[in-house]
Design an enzyme around this catalytic site. Structure first.
Site, mmCIF file in Angstrom:
data_model
loop_
_atom_site.group_PDB
_atom_site.id
_atom_site.type_symbol
_atom_site.label_atom_id
_atom_site.label_comp_id
_atom_site.label_asym_id
_atom_site.label_seq_id
_atom_site.Cartn_x
_atom_site.Cartn_y
_atom_site.Cartn_z
ATOM 1 N N ASN A 88 -3.571 11.038 5.800
ATOM 2 C CA ASN A 88 -4.617 11.188 4.799
ATOM 3 C C ASN A 88 -5.778 12.010 5.332
ATOM 4 O OD1 ASN A 88 -4.092 9.114 2.333
ATOM 5 N ND2 ASN A 88 -3.171 8.361 4.215
ATOM 6 N N HIS A 132 4.654 4.991 1.800
ATOM 7 C CA HIS A 132 3.454 4.268 2.206
ATOM 8 C C HIS A 132 2.253 5.209 2.276
ATOM 9 C CE1 HIS A 132 0.833 1.440 4.302
ATOM 10 N NE2 HIS A 132 1.696 0.511 3.947
ATOM 11 N N HIS A 133 1.109 4.721 1.813
ATOM 12 C CA HIS A 133 -0.093 5.543 1.766
ATOM 13 C C HIS A 133 -0.564 5.940 3.171
ATOM 14 C CE1 HIS A 133 -3.219 7.566 -0.223
ATOM 15 N NE2 HIS A 133 -3.607 6.644 -1.074
ATOM 16 N N ALA A 134 -0.164 5.210 4.187
ATOM 17 C CA ALA A 134 -0.509 5.585 5.560
ATOM 18 C C ALA A 134 0.148 6.900 5.947
ATOM 19 C CB ALA A 134 -0.084 4.489 6.538
ATOM 20 N N MET A 180 0.816 -1.206 0.000
ATOM 21 C CA MET A 180 0.000 0.000 0.000
ATOM 22 C C MET A 180 0.859 1.268 0.000
ATOM 23 S SD MET A 180 -2.938 -1.226 -0.317
ATOM 24 C CE MET A 180 -3.895 0.260 -0.121
#
Length: 546
Positions: free
Chosen positions: A317, A145-147, A21
């Site tokens: 996010n 990382h998208h986190a 991810m």
């Protein structure tokens, strides 16, 4: 130590070997603006090291709570090592665009080490046979990382790793960063127990804030300010099943001015409507060539940033989402754009009524254990192959880039192309990114679902050309054709032309350069992209190994 919120934690929970991810970019640099006209790898390391203090996330690692009983935490990594995160490779000869795309796809397919700060930059030199790029240019293949970031905080990260001028000095303030002790399992379980006790109160607070939005949504449906229709749920395609660990990446750049000019076809349409219509036309052409085009429109999930001005520098996010029908059931390009504009206006009205911010706040109080178990079961039971998939066909995320040239280690950024993560049920995703005078539509796809990315990128180009031609025809006073009206209902699907049903690839067309002396990159395989302006390259300039 800082705890992740719901959406950030969901990206950690969704992480698997087949679906890492992270998001990223292919960034291409021209070193002619650097001192001496070249950049060494150790210059890049020194440049980034000087600017680490500007980032809130690049030296933080994730710590997961045992059994995923609570959301993970960010901890300042006591073992941070910059040279682990910045790698250096070179393309073998001839060093063309095809090789760069293959290298990027392989690097991007590998998961990040989540026991270290979750990011990597790979410096790629040897871009000596990419048309439109001077010899000696090099690239970054980035993974974060998208986190840690969404599209807008990703732009903030670009600001950390770039300057506005090639000779700007390092930031003049002290580095106050301090490493932290990694908490043990007992400490993490204790925190999770406390959070479990207080979470019901947080849920009540969020529910109270969300109630007016729900009431507004019901009112909007009753007064027909917007509608819910079956078009919002897309039919299943080859891209909506369990994914493999393999990837392909590609993209195409267009002059931003031409994208904006296409908006004249439909009054009040947005640039994002044009991008969605281009992608809708490309997916129509691609699936039609496979004899797999559904009668019903495909849809895209379009993230919406809800990041406030006060959160500009924060990582993580802050996004909601809307579902945007792509008009793949409509053959005429102008009619497709009108339809897309109408449906995105409807979706945005619905999102505004509910409150995009409320949608993100709800995710922050979802029980961590249930979120993790749900993500794992969805993958392990192969539910994507059993018809349990997302209500949208693909993802289209629009990331506005810098409107002026920027520099890294003195080298000018010439072109940028976004990379995006895939999940089970979502084997094709797109990034739309602008930079100076060009806009790039790029995609990441599962290699087994899309074995011919070079054909799909030609479908994107053909879809753009159709819209461009329709806009030119509408603007020509000799045609006396009025701009397309806003569509109020789905247009009936027109019979496909025989030529469109063939699987042969359309002949590539050269585009008008978005920058002076720009040229279109020509290679195969995931190839053919448009890069930034080319300078008359004479002597060899570039990176040299450390």
């Amino acid at each position: 130590m800082r705890q992740l919120q719901g959406m950030d934690a969901s990206f950690v929970a969704l992480e698997t070997r087949n679906s890492p991810m992270h998001i990223g970019s292919i960034l291409i640099y021209n070193p002619e603006t650097a001192p001496g006209g070249f950049v060494r790898f150790k210059d890049i390391l020194g440049f980034l090291d000087d600017r680490m203090k500007m980032s809130k996330t690049l030296r933080q690692r994730l710590v997961r709570v045992p059994f995923d009983l609570d959301y993970p935490y960010w901890v300042e990594d006591p073992d941070f090592d910059l040279e682990y995160h910045v790698r250096h490779v070179a393309l073998p000869k001839p060093g063309d665009w095809r090789q760069l795309c293959i290298q990027a796809a392989r690097i991007f397919a590998r998961p990040l080490d989540l026991e270290r700060p979750p990011w990597e930059f790979t410096v790629v030199e040897g871009l000596d046979n990419v048309e439109g790029i001077p010899k000696g240019s090099y690239a970054y293949i980035t993974k974060v990382h998208h986190a840690a970031i969404d599209g807008m905080s990703g732009i903030d990260l670009m600001e950390v790793t770039h300057t506005l001028n090639p000779g700007d000095p390092p930031p003049d303030f002290p580095d106050t960063w301090k490493p932290e002790k990694i908490p043990n399992a007992v400490e993490l379980l204790g925190k999770s127990y406390f959070n479990a006790m207080t979470n019901p109160l947080k849920q009540l607070e969020v529910a109270a804030k969300a109630a007016p939005g729900i009431a507004n949504a019901i009112k909007g449906l009753v007064t027909k300010e917007f509608d819910l229709s079956r078009e919002m749920i897309a039919p299943k395609t080859r891209f909506n099943r369990k994914i493999s660990p393999h990837r392909v990446v590609e993209g195409r750049s267009f002059p931003l001015a031409e994208i904006k000019a296409i908006r004249a076809l439909v009054p009040d349409s947005k640039v994002n409507d044009v991008f969605l219509a281009i992608i809708g036309g490309a997916m129509r052409r691609y699936l039609e060539s496979k004899k797999e085009l559904p009668d019903k429109t495909l849809t895209a999930m379009a993230p919406i940033s809800v990041r406030s001005s006060g959160e500009k520098g924060d990582m993580g996010n802050q996004v909601a989402a809307m579902v945007a029908p792509l008009g793949t059931h409509i053959a005429d390009a102008a009619e497709r754009l009108a339809y897309v504009h109408n449906r995105t206006t409807n979706s945005k009205a619905m999102t505004d009524a509910i409150g995009a911010r409320n949608m993100t706040e709800v995710s922050k109080v979802s029980p961590a254990l249930y979120m993790a178990l749900g993500a794992q079961l969805y993958t392990r039971l192969s539910l994507a192959n059993r018809g349990v998939g997302p209500i949208f066909t693909t993802v289209v995320t629009n990331v506005p880039g810098p409107p002026v040239p920027i520099y890294s280690a003195g080298a000018r950024l010439e072109s940028m192309m976004g990379l995006i993560c895939l999940t089970d049920g979502m084997g094709l995703a797109h990034v739309v990114q602008s930079y100076t005078k060009e806009a790039t539509i790029s995609f990441t796809a599962d290699r087994e679902m899309m074995p011919d990315p070079e054909f799909y990128v030609e479908c994107i180009e053909k879809s753009f050309e159709e819209l461009k031609a329709a806009a030119a025809k509408a603007a020509d006073p000799k045609t006396k054709k009025k701009p397309a009206a806003k569509a109020k209902a789905p247009a009936k699907r027109k019979p496909a032309a025989k030529a469109a049903a063939k699987t042969t690839k359309p002949a590539p067309k050269k585009r008008v350069a978005s920058k002076p002396a720009a040229a279109k990159t020509a290679t195969k395989t995931g190839t053919k992209t448009k890069t930034a302006r080319s300078k008359a390259a004479g002597s060899r300039k570039g990176t040299s190994k450390k």
